[in-house]
Enzyme design. Structure first.
Site, PDB file in Angstrom:
ATOM      1  N   ASP A 139       0.822  -1.227   0.000  1.00  0.00           N
ATOM      2  CA  ASP A 139       0.000   0.000   0.000  1.00  0.00           C
ATOM      3  C   ASP A 139       0.849   1.267   0.000  1.00  0.00           C
ATOM      4  OD1 ASP A 139      -2.538  -1.219   0.143  1.00  0.00           O
ATOM      5  OD2 ASP A 139      -2.361  -1.458   2.315  1.00  0.00           O
ATOM      6  N   ARG A 184      -0.238   3.128  16.579  1.00  0.00           N
ATOM      7  CA  ARG A 184      -0.603   4.161  15.597  1.00  0.00           C
ATOM      8  C   ARG A 184      -0.416   5.599  16.062  1.00  0.00           C
ATOM      9  NH1 ARG A 184       0.458   0.071  12.819  1.00  0.00           N
ATOM     10  NH2 ARG A 184      -1.045  -0.693  11.307  1.00  0.00           N
ATOM     11  N   ASP A 191      -7.411   1.845  11.588  1.00  0.00           N
ATOM     12  CA  ASP A 191      -6.136   2.558  11.582  1.00  0.00           C
ATOM     13  C   ASP A 191      -6.257   3.991  11.048  1.00  0.00           C
ATOM     14  OD1 ASP A 191      -4.521   0.644  12.789  1.00  0.00           O
ATOM     15  OD2 ASP A 191      -4.206  -0.436  10.909  1.00  0.00           O
ATOM     16  N   SER A 238      -2.115 -10.182   5.178  1.00  0.00           N
ATOM     17  CA  SER A 238      -1.805  -8.791   5.502  1.00  0.00           C
ATOM     18  C   SER A 238      -1.407  -8.785   6.977  1.00  0.00           C
ATOM     19  CB  SER A 238      -3.030  -7.924   5.251  1.00  0.00           C
ATOM     20  OG  SER A 238      -2.836  -6.674   5.854  1.00  0.00           O
TER      21      SER A 238
HETATM   22  N1  ARG Z   1      -7.919  -5.170  13.755  1.00  0.00           N
HETATM   23  C1  ARG Z   1      -6.753  -4.715  14.414  1.00  0.00           C
HETATM   24  C2  ARG Z   1      -6.917  -3.298  14.884  1.00  0.00           C
HETATM   25  O1  ARG Z   1      -7.790  -2.620  14.415  1.00  0.00           O
HETATM   26  C3  ARG Z   1      -5.511  -4.916  13.577  1.00  0.00           C
HETATM   27  C4  ARG Z   1      -5.243  -3.923  12.517  1.00  0.00           C
HETATM   28  C5  ARG Z   1      -4.048  -4.273  11.749  1.00  0.00           C
HETATM   29  N2  ARG Z   1      -3.717  -3.248  10.804  1.00  0.00           N
HETATM   30  C6  ARG Z   1      -3.282  -3.498   9.574  1.00  0.00           C
HETATM   31  N3  ARG Z   1      -3.050  -2.454   8.827  1.00  0.00           N
HETATM   32  N4  ARG Z   1      -3.098  -4.703   9.110  1.00  0.00           N
HETATM   33  O2  ARG Z   1      -6.206  -2.852  15.739  1.00  0.00           O
END
Ligand code: ARG
Length: 403
Positions: free
Chosen positions: A13, A93, A122, A172
Site C-alpha cells: 500500500d 498508531r 487505523d 496482511s
Molecule cells: N484489527 C486490528 C486493529 O484494528 C488490527 C489492525 C491491523 N492493521 C493493519 N493495517 N493490518 O487494531
C-alpha cells in the site's frame, strides 16, 4: 510543489502510495519509517522508498518510547479490547502518526499521508493523531482516495516498475513489540482454521518442549520490571516473553472483532508477551486493590481499551482515565509466578509488597485473628432487606388467600 510526509512501512500500500502521490499531486514525498519492534530489514525498506521515488527517507527508532509510554499504559489498564485483543496495532498508531507529523513540521511539509484503508480502524488512529499534533497539515490517504484493491495495486506497481513482491505472503500482517496481527486470504472465512504458515512467533503444540517454563515477573507500581530476578528494560522483557511464550505454543488469538466503522472482522493475532503480562498484572491487582476498587477499575480498563481501539489516544477522556489508572497502581509492586506448558499459561503464585490479602484473617487455623462473633450482628443486618421483601411477599399471599 506539495511536500508530503508519508508513514512508510515498506509494504504494498505505502510503496504504491509514493508513486501515486507523485503522479496525482505532483508531490515530493518524504517517507518516514518508525521502528516499534517489527522485525524488518530497515535498510531494505529505505532502499525501497528511494527506488519508488521518495526524495528523502527518515528512520526513527521508537521502540523504547513505545514500550515505556504506550505498552506500560496498556499493562496498567489490563487493556484487552472485547476482552481479548491486547491492542498491539492500535497502540502503535498514535506514536507512528506523531513521529510522522513531527517530521512533516520539521521538513516544511504541507501535508501528511498514511496508507490506511477507508474501512479500518487505523485511519481513525492516524487522522485523530494528526489533528491533535499538527492540525494545520492536510491529510492525504491514497488508499482511501483511489479505492484500489490489492490486485489493482499490484498491477499499478508492476506498470510503474515499483519494487514490490506480491508473492511474499498472501496475508496482511502488522507487527510490533506488543503483537502481530494477521488478516486476509483464507482467514476471511471465519470457519477456516488459520494455517501454520500464518504464524511466526508461536509454535504449533507438537513442536513445543516437554519441559515447562516457569517465570517470575516483578511489577513495580504496575509496570513489569524484572523476569526471573533479572532487571530488564521493558523492550527486552517483552522480547523475551514473546520468545518463551511462543516456544511453548502460547499466545495465539482468533476472534470476531467489531470495528469502529460497524463491520465485523475475523482477526488472528500472536501476542505471547502481551497476554502473559496482562494476565499476571490482573492477578497482582487482586492482591492489592479492594473489592469495589477492583470492580470500578475493570470498568475503567474496558473503557480505556475501547478509547485506544477507537483512535482516541489524545482525547481528554483518555487522559483523565490515565490519571485514575496511574493513581491505582501506587501499591502495585510485587511478583507473579507462572508456568507455560503446551500452549497453556497457569498462575502458580503471587506476592505483593502491600497486599490487602491478610492470611491472619482468612486462615482456617487456630491463629485466625478474625472475630467470628462479629459475624453474627453483621449477618443479621445484612439479611434485613431480604427478610423484609420476603415478609411483604408472604403477607401478599395471605391477603390473596383471605380474599
Ligand atoms: N484489527 C486490528 C486493529 O484494528 C488490527 C489492525 C491491523 N492493521 C493493519 N493495517 N493490518 O487494531
Amino acid at each position: 510543489m506539495l511536500r508530503v510526509a508519508l508513514a512508510y512501512s515498506g509494504g504494498l500500500d505505502t510503496t504504491v502510495a509514493i508513486k501515486w502521490l507523485e503522479e496525482k499531486y505532483g508531490a515530493e514525498v518524504i517517507t518516514v519509517t518508525v521502528d516499534v519492534g517489527q522485525e524488518e530489514n530497515f535498510k531494505e525498506i529505505e532502499e525501497k522508498a528511494y527506488r519508488s521515488g521518495a526524495v528523502k527517507h527518515v528512520f526513527i527508532d521508537a521502540k523504547k518510547r513505545f514500550a515505556e509510554e504506550y505498552v506500560s499504559g496498556a499493562v496498567m489498564a489490563n487493556a484487552l479490547y472485547e476482552g481479548v485483543y491486547p491492542l498491539s496495532s492500535a497502540l502503535s498508531r498514535p506514536l507512528i502518526a506523531e513521529e510522522v507529523a513531527k517530521v512533516a513540521l520539521r521538513e516544511g511539509c504541507e501535508a501528511v499521508a498514511h496508507g490506511c484503508t477507508g474501512k479500518g480502524n487505523d485511519q481513525l488512529r492516524f487522522d485523530t493523531t494528526f489533528s491533535a499534533v499538527a492540525p494545520e497539515l492536510k491529510i492525504i490517504a491514497p488508499v482511501r482516495e483511489w479505492n484500489m484493491n490489492r490486485d489493482d495495486e499490484i498491477e499499478y506497481a508492476l506498470q510503474h516498475g515499483l519494487p514490490v513482491n506480491p508473492r511474499k505472503s498472501r496475508f496482511s500482517v502488522d507487527e510490533n513489540l506488543w503483537g502481530r496481527s494477521i488478516e486476509a486470504a483464507e482467514l476471511e472465512d471465519p470457519w477456516t482454521e488459520p494455517p501454520e504458515e500464518a504464524f511466526k512467533l508461536v509454535r504449533p503444540i507438537r513442536e513445543t518442549p516437554d519441559k515447562p517454563a516457569e517465570l517470575t515477573i516483578r511489577f513495580e507500581e504496575g509496570v513489569p520490571r524484572s523476569l526471573n530476578g533479572e532487571t530488564l528494560e521493558l523492550v527486552d522483557l517483552i522480547k523475551r516473553l514473546n520468545k518463551i511464550g511462543g516456544e511453548h505454543g502460547f499466545g495465539v488469538l482468533d476472534h470476531i472483532e467489531d470495528r469502529v466503522v460497524g463491520i465485523k472482522s475475523r482477526e488472528v493475532y500472536e501476542a505471547p508477551a502481551a497476554l502473559i503480562l496482562v494476565t499476571a498484572h490482573m492477578d497482582l491487582e487482586k492482591m492489592v486493590l479492594g473489592r469495589r476498587f477492583l470492580s470500578f477499575k475493570r470498568d475503567v480498563d474496558k473503557l480505556w481499551a475501547e478509547l485506544v481501539y477507537e483512535g482516541l489516544w489524545f482525547n481528554p477522556l483518555k487522559k483523565a482515565l490515565d490519571a485514575f489508572i496511574l493513581e491505582s497502581q501506587r501499591g502495585l509492586t510485587g511478583e507473579v509466578r507462572l508456568r507455560l506448558y503446551k500452549g497453556r499459561l497457569a498462575i502458580l503464585g503471587r506476592r505483593a509488597e502491600k497486599p490487602l490479602y491478610a492470611k491472619e484473617m482468612i486462615t482456617y487455623s487456630r491463629e485466625s485473628l478474625f472475630d467470628q462473633k462479629a459475624g453474627e450482628g453483621f449477618s443479621r443486618i445484612w439479611s434485613i432487606e431480604t427478610y423484609l421483601a420476603a415478609l411483604v411477599e408472604k403477607k401478599r399471599r395471605e391477603d390473596i388467600k383471605a380474599s
